[in-house]
Enzyme design. Sequence first.
Site, PDB file in Angstrom:
ATOM      1  N   ASP A  30      19.574  52.959  78.609  1.00 39.08           N
ATOM      2  CA  ASP A  30      19.319  54.302  77.561  1.00 39.08           C
ATOM      3  C   ASP A  30      20.329  54.302  76.599  1.00 39.08           C
ATOM      4  O   ASP A  30      21.484  54.185  77.377  1.00 39.08           O
ATOM      5  CB  ASP A  30      18.595  55.458  78.534  1.00 39.08           C
ATOM      6  CG  ASP A  30      18.014  55.884  76.607  1.00 39.08           C
ATOM      7  OD1 ASP A  30      17.291  56.299  77.439  1.00 39.08           O
ATOM      8  OD2 ASP A  30      18.840  56.650  76.277  1.00 39.08           O
ATOM      9  N   HIS A 100       7.733  52.885  79.130  1.00 40.33           N
ATOM     10  CA  HIS A 100       9.050  52.960  79.883  1.00 40.33           C
ATOM     11  C   HIS A 100       9.387  54.140  80.985  1.00 40.33           C
ATOM     12  O   HIS A 100       8.795  55.466  80.765  1.00 40.33           O
ATOM     13  CB  HIS A 100       9.501  53.296  78.948  1.00 40.33           C
ATOM     14  CG  HIS A 100       9.598  54.242  78.319  1.00 40.33           C
ATOM     15  ND1 HIS A 100       8.844  54.180  76.891  1.00 40.33           N
ATOM     16  CD2 HIS A 100      10.372  54.980  77.950  1.00 40.33           C
ATOM     17  CE1 HIS A 100       9.018  55.448  76.537  1.00 40.33           C
ATOM     18  NE2 HIS A 100      10.193  55.607  77.429  1.00 40.33           N
TER      19      HIS A 100
HETATM   20  P1  5GP Z   1      10.876  58.665  75.204  1.00 40.27           P
HETATM   21  O1  5GP Z   1      11.537  60.162  74.609  1.00 40.27           O
HETATM   22  O2  5GP Z   1       9.914  57.837  74.560  1.00 40.27           O
HETATM   23  O3  5GP Z   1      10.357  59.156  77.114  1.00 40.27           O
HETATM   24  O4  5GP Z   1      12.250  57.838  75.642  1.00 40.27           O
HETATM   25  C1  5GP Z   1      12.423  57.219  74.690  1.00 40.27           C
HETATM   26  C2  5GP Z   1      13.754  56.728  75.121  1.00 40.27           C
HETATM   27  O5  5GP Z   1      14.411  55.485  74.140  1.00 40.27           O
HETATM   28  C3  5GP Z   1      14.752  57.670  74.714  1.00 40.27           C
HETATM   29  O6  5GP Z   1      15.618  57.962  76.343  1.00 40.27           O
HETATM   30  C4  5GP Z   1      16.115  57.203  73.936  1.00 40.27           C
HETATM   31  O7  5GP Z   1      16.933  57.302  73.704  1.00 40.27           O
HETATM   32  C5  5GP Z   1      15.773  55.120  74.544  1.00 40.27           C
HETATM   33  N1  5GP Z   1      15.847  54.693  73.070  1.00 40.27           N
HETATM   34  C6  5GP Z   1      15.609  54.659  72.271  1.00 40.27           C
HETATM   35  N2  5GP Z   1      16.013  53.915  71.156  1.00 40.27           N
HETATM   36  C7  5GP Z   1      16.588  52.710  71.578  1.00 40.27           C
HETATM   37  C8  5GP Z   1      17.144  51.685  71.416  1.00 40.27           C
HETATM   38  O8  5GP Z   1      17.140  51.031  71.049  1.00 40.27           O
HETATM   39  N3  5GP Z   1      17.981  51.359  72.608  1.00 40.27           N
HETATM   40  C9  5GP Z   1      18.005  51.863  73.859  1.00 40.27           C
HETATM   41  N4  5GP Z   1      19.476  50.777  74.993  1.00 40.27           N
HETATM   42  N5  5GP Z   1      17.168  52.810  74.239  1.00 40.27           N
HETATM   43  C10 5GP Z   1      17.280  53.400  73.728  1.00 40.27           C
END
Ligand code: 5GP
Length: 114
Positions: A30, A100
Amino acid sequence: MAETIFTKIMAGEIPAEIVYQDEHVAAFRDINPKAPHHLLVVPRKVIPTLNDVTAENSGSVAKIFEALPKIAEQLGFKESGYRAVFNCGPDAHQEVMHIHLHVLGGRDMTWPPG
Ligand code: 5GP
């Protein structure tokens, strides 16, 4: 198939530290880690949210769980433990509409999560 930031990472179009991949899923670190190890395990097939899981696509979800113990072993927290979380929808602050599994390891976790 729809493109997401995660399909772009899996295609190598956006850089990320990929720690595991096979024909069904990839796991990468992340960008905003909440633990010493914070991986996102993502199916190659785009399923936007957990509400979109069906009998037709649930095999892709199963592949996440098949990869999980291999990733935990590879990164060294299989025995010490880890947390595995899906966020779904606005109340859970899901940001990326491509399911994810967050895998957090390498520290003691608190419960309940915020
Ligand atoms: P959600 O809130 O959708 O469950 O989590 C999305 C996750 O994706 C977040 O923890 C965020 O930090 C991560 N994330 C968003 N954009 C990117 C990216 O471009 N690269 C990586 N490695 N992680 C990302």
